[in-house]
Design a protein around this motif. Structure first.
Motif, PDB file in Angstrom:
ATOM      1  N   UNK A  44       0.853  -1.277   0.056  1.00 47.23           N
ATOM      2  CA  UNK A  44       0.096   0.023   0.077  1.00 47.23           C
ATOM      3  C   UNK A  44       0.755   1.363   0.033  1.00 47.23           C
ATOM      4  N   UNK A  45       0.750   1.902  -0.913  1.00 46.83           N
ATOM      5  CA  UNK A  45       1.625   3.077  -1.092  1.00 46.83           C
ATOM      6  C   UNK A  45       1.380   4.359   0.064  1.00 46.83           C
ATOM      7  N   UNK A  46       0.027   4.217   0.470  1.00 48.95           N
ATOM      8  CA  UNK A  46      -0.330   5.250   1.320  1.00 48.95           C
ATOM      9  C   UNK A  46      -1.192   4.686   2.503  1.00 48.95           C
ATOM     10  N   UNK A  47      -1.237   5.034   3.702  1.00 46.20           N
ATOM     11  CA  UNK A  47      -2.069   4.620   4.706  1.00 46.20           C
ATOM     12  C   UNK A  47      -2.092   5.348   5.779  1.00 46.20           C
ATOM     13  N   UNK A  48      -3.033   5.152   6.720  1.00 48.14           N
ATOM     14  CA  UNK A  48      -2.953   5.631   8.047  1.00 48.14           C
ATOM     15  C   UNK A  48      -4.241   5.809   8.608  1.00 48.14           C
ATOM     16  N   UNK A  49      -4.416   6.464  10.071  1.00 47.10           N
ATOM     17  CA  UNK A  49      -5.530   6.347  10.691  1.00 47.10           C
ATOM     18  C   UNK A  49      -6.584   7.346  10.159  1.00 47.10           C
ATOM     19  N   UNK A  50      -7.900   7.035  10.096  1.00 47.23           N
ATOM     20  CA  UNK A  50      -8.805   8.056   9.811  1.00 47.23           C
ATOM     21  C   UNK A  50      -9.146   9.249  10.779  1.00 47.23           C
ATOM     22  N   UNK A  51      -9.114  10.340  10.301  1.00 49.82           N
ATOM     23  CA  UNK A  51      -9.358  11.348  11.022  1.00 49.82           C
ATOM     24  C   UNK A  51     -10.834  11.393  11.392  1.00 49.82           C
ATOM     25  N   UNK A  52     -11.052  11.485  12.766  1.00 45.54           N
ATOM     26  CA  UNK A  52     -12.220  11.743  13.227  1.00 45.54           C
ATOM     27  C   UNK A  52     -13.344  10.698  13.043  1.00 45.54           C
ATOM     28  N   UNK A  53     -12.584   9.336  13.006  1.00 41.63           N
ATOM     29  CA  UNK A  53     -13.302   8.231  12.346  1.00 41.63           C
ATOM     30  C   UNK A  53     -12.759   7.078  12.887  1.00 41.63           C
ATOM     31  N   UNK A  54     -13.458   6.108  12.834  1.00 34.09           N
ATOM     32  CA  UNK A  54     -13.009   4.640  13.349  1.00 34.09           C
ATOM     33  C   UNK A  54     -12.071   4.064  12.322  1.00 34.09           C
TER      34      UNK A  54
END
Length: 285
Positions: free
Chosen positions: A36-46
């Motif tokens: 996956x070239x990009x990924x991360x936590x969702x802002x203000x979401x689960x």
């Protein structure tokens, strides 16, 4: 050469049954990972999010037991030298072939290491840890399929008879069509060779779901010359010369072969005597 069940080959060296080189059961060519070239936590979401995902390179660790069948240290070292030579560095991708379950497979990549242990040399044996990195993670069939030469279509018959109600006799097409099939589970690229004379060659693939992809090259291929087309790499080379790219004259889609049976159609701007050859391998993830 054809391999026996359980054998492997890199360069000219065959490993496995019937050789000095036993391939241990821990060797696994089927592991694969997603990149996956990009990924991360969702802002203000689960949860999280991920961008575009691709298959990562396929890393194949290969454990080899050299056993020359006698307490011969010199013979074991010579066998180790041959194994190290087969796994030496390469500036181009190499085929690693292996036969499992009655089918011969192929991976394209680079050898990465051949680390030998010396604790068993007195017994004429040595464990060697090798690695092969398939930069193209697709597993291919070792056998390459070929269809051709496919000629351009010609038509015979066909007329309208002026009865009270006009009656049409359809023309019959000869040539210009064939079937391509793959036993794999993944779409694969095609290697196309168009031999002239062909004005504006057109190649169309209709997949098992009846979806067509068509590529046209807006040049005339003269007699005695040819186009090499790689639909995976999206290259179009006149006479196979990288310095003679005709990619800029390619219009439409670069068709890929889907699992199952597809229909190939070859055409041109006008009737001519040119031909088309198609090569491909089955593919699996």
């Amino acid at each position: 050469m054809a391999l026996d069940e359980g054998q492997w080959q890199i360069r000219d060296l065959v490993l496995g049954p019937g050789t000095f080189y036993g391939v241990m059961d821990t060797t696994n060519p089927f592991n694969c990972q997603v990149r996956a070239d990009q990924g991360g936590d969702r802002a203000w979401a689960h949860g999280g999010w991920s961008g575009v995902e691709w298959q990562a390179e396929r890393v194949v660790p290969i454990t080899v037991l050299i056993d020359v069948g006698a307490e011969d240290v010199g013979a074991a070292i010579d066998a180790r030298h041959a194994l190290a030579a087969a796994f030496r560095a390469s500036h181009t991708d190499l085929p690693l072939t292996f036969k499992l379950g009655g089918r011969e497979y192929l991976l394209w990549g680079r050898p990465r290491m051949a680390e030998a242990g010396v604790d068993l040399l007195g017994l004429g044996r040595s464990y060697v840890r090798c690695a092969f990195v398939a930069l193209d993670p697709m597993i291919y069939s070792a056998q390459e399929h070929e269809v051709g030469p496919v000629g351009l279509p010609t038509w015979s018959g066909g007329l309208t008879v002026p009865f009270t109600v006009p009656f049409t006799v359809p023309a019959i097409q000869t040539g210009g069509i064939d079937e391509l099939s793959t036993a794999g589970t993944a779409e694969v690229g095609l290697r196309l060779r168009v031999d002239g004379p062909v004005p504006q060659p057109r190649i169309s693939i209709t997949d098992p779901d009846d979806v067509a992809s068509t590529l046209r090259v807006d040049i005339t291929v003269p007699s005695g010359q040819w186009l090499d087309i790689d639909t995976q790499a999206r290259t179009v080379l006149l006479n196979g010369d990288p310095a003679a790219s005709r990619r800029g004259q390619a219009v439409g889609d670069f068709p890929l072969l889907q699992p199952g049976v597809s229909t190939l159609r070859f055409a041109a701007a006008e009737e001519a005597a040119g031909t088309l050859r198609v090569r491909w391998r089955d593919g699996w993830w």
